[in-house]
Design an enzyme around this catalytic site. Structure first.
Site, mmCIF file in Angstrom:
data_model
loop_
_atom_site.group_PDB
_atom_site.id
_atom_site.type_symbol
_atom_site.label_atom_id
_atom_site.label_comp_id
_atom_site.label_asym_id
_atom_site.label_seq_id
_atom_site.Cartn_x
_atom_site.Cartn_y
_atom_site.Cartn_z
ATOM 1 N N SER A 150 0.834 -1.204 0.000
ATOM 2 C CA SER A 150 0.000 0.000 0.000
ATOM 3 C C SER A 150 0.874 1.262 0.000
ATOM 4 O O SER A 150 1.719 1.406 -0.874
ATOM 5 C CB SER A 150 -0.945 -0.068 1.200
ATOM 6 O OG SER A 150 -2.056 0.724 0.954
ATOM 7 N N HIS A 153 -7.737 -5.613 -0.047
ATOM 8 C CA HIS A 153 -6.476 -4.900 0.136
ATOM 9 C C HIS A 153 -5.751 -5.454 1.378
ATOM 10 O O HIS A 153 -6.292 -5.428 2.477
ATOM 11 C CB HIS A 153 -6.867 -3.431 0.363
ATOM 12 C CG HIS A 153 -5.743 -2.475 0.426
ATOM 13 N ND1 HIS A 153 -5.052 -2.056 -0.677
ATOM 14 C CD2 HIS A 153 -5.202 -1.809 1.492
ATOM 15 C CE1 HIS A 153 -4.137 -1.174 -0.311
ATOM 16 N NE2 HIS A 153 -4.202 -1.015 0.995
HETATM 17 C C1 GTR Z 1 -5.403 4.537 1.295
HETATM 18 C C2 GTR Z 1 -4.783 5.293 0.181
HETATM 19 C C3 GTR Z 1 -4.119 4.335 -0.709
HETATM 20 C C4 GTR Z 1 -3.243 3.361 0.057
HETATM 21 C C5 GTR Z 1 -3.740 3.041 1.444
HETATM 22 C C6 GTR Z 1 -2.741 2.580 2.458
HETATM 23 O O1 GTR Z 1 -6.258 5.259 2.057
HETATM 24 O O2 GTR Z 1 -5.758 6.018 -0.426
HETATM 25 O O3 GTR Z 1 -3.425 5.008 -1.717
HETATM 26 O O4 GTR Z 1 -1.943 3.763 0.056
HETATM 27 O O5 GTR Z 1 -4.329 4.091 2.046
HETATM 28 O O6 GTR Z 1 -1.581 2.912 2.427
HETATM 29 O O7 GTR Z 1 -3.155 1.883 3.371
#
Ligand code: GTR
Length: 356
Positions: free
Chosen positions: A196, A337
């Site tokens: 992420s 995710h």
């Molecule tokens: C989200 C962000 C993403 C991703 C994520 C993270 O909110 O919008 O781009 O990087 O966070 O890092 O957990």
């Protein structure tokens, strides 16, 4: 919507050899990313020194706590190796962002989904972790520079000055400085990895520092592995409104992404000819798996210039199948995710091909 071409220089000249790429075009693209996206990082201060303490952990694992010490601040990393180790090991350097740090308490064990230390060591690798919050906390306001490293290293507030993700990537390079001196680590076989926001960081660290022999990005999405143009889910404006991860110049493109002089396939291209792993999760619409794969396809062009295969995938890819045939590996796991043991197993399979 015109996608910027990797192999056409700003002058219009067509790049037809690795010599032309390395001599001119690679730097040109790197400088564009520095100035328009991640910001220009400072040189490493000259007065850095190291200090290491050793702790014996369960399962015959030794944890070394290494500090990279500067006059006004320090960066720490944890290195896990077998206690009886006698050889130089390939290693993974994991960039851990704040939420990951909070969910892994090493004092309670060595087995986490996001960093299965026991499994990684069992497979013959050292695992090194670096926490991002010690460098700069992940600040959710428009005033990000009051804290962390920006207090110590001059932050000039120019529109292309480094920002948070660049500071974390810079920290990874400082850890690499230390790893080059560690007797358990083979400095020529260190992979940098992140999930992420840390996946975005790992990609920028890999682009900035060629000492990283392999780069792994998990669910890095917007301004990570995913193409910006034509992307679904998160856009430049969303990310800049929510965080302060990039330089001021990037904010100018919030409503004008198509005018950016780069796109993210060019970031992947900066890692060539080293092995690169891009991993997605099927339900991660915000990151957009299709766009992450598209970026790998475009970046393959530069691997081909080196006479190598980039990503080798069929037209319709299947979930949970690793595509490890080229120098860019790809998989899309079924699920949300997240960085899991399933991902790690596949990363280790790929690094067994390239780092063993
Ligand atoms: C989200 C962000 C993403 C991703 C994520 C993270 O909110 O919008 O781009 O990087 O966070 O890092 O957990």
């Amino acid at each position: 919507m015109k996608i910027p071409e990797i192999l056409t220089a700003l002058s219009g000249e067509r790049i037809t050899s690795t010599a032309m790429w390395e001599k001119h075009r690679r730097d040109e693209i790197y400088t564009l990313f520095e100035n328009f996206v991640y910001g220009v990082a400072p040189e490493c201060p000259k007065d850095m020194r190291f200090s290491v303490k050793t702790i014996e952990r369960e399962h015959n694992i030794t944890q070394k706590k290494a500090d990279m010490i500067f006059p006004n601040f320090k960066i720490s990393a944890d290195i896990f190796v077998p206690t009886e180790n006698t050889k130089k090991l390939p290693a993974y350097l994991l960039c851990m962002h704040q939420f990951e740090e909070d969910s892994c308490n090493i004092d309670e064990g060595l087995d986490f989904e996001i960093v299965p230390i026991l499994d990684i060591v069992e497979r013959g690798y050292a695992i090194v972790t670096m926490k991002t919050s010690q460098i700069c906390p992940d600040v959710f306001t428009n005033e990000p520079y009051g804290d962390g490293i920006f207090k110590w290293i001059d932050y000039s507030k120019r529109d292309n000055s480094w920002s948070i993700i660049a500071s974390w990537a810079w920290g990874l390079s400082r850890v690499m400085d230390y790893l080059q001196t560690d007797e358990d680590i083979d400095e020529s076989r260190v992979a940098v990895i992140g999930h992420s926001r840390s996946g975005k960081t790992a990609l920028w660290a890999g682009a900035s520092d060629k000492r990283f022999a392999m780069v792994v990005s998990n669910d890095s999405g917007c301004t990570g592995a995913a193409m910006t143009r034509g992307k679904k889910g998160e856009h430049v404006k969303d990310i800049n409104d929510a965080f302060h991860w990039f330089c001021e110049n990037y904010i100018k493109y919030n409503d004008d992404e198509d005018m950016l002089p780069i796109d993210q396939h060019m970031l992947l291209a900066l890692i060539a000819p080293r092995p690169l792993y891009v991993a997605s999760s099927s339900l991660d619409e915000w990151a957009d798996p299709d766009s992450e794969l598209r970026s790998c396809r475009f970046a393959s062009e530069i691997y081909e210039l080196y006479g190598l295969d980039g990503v080798i995938v069929p037209e319709g890819i299947e979930e949970n199948i690793p595509y490890h045939g080229g120098m860019i590996a790809y998989h899309c796991k079924t699920g949300e995710h997240g960085l899991t043991k399933q991902d790690w197993n596949l990363f280790l399979d790929f690094s067994d091909i390239h780092l063993k």
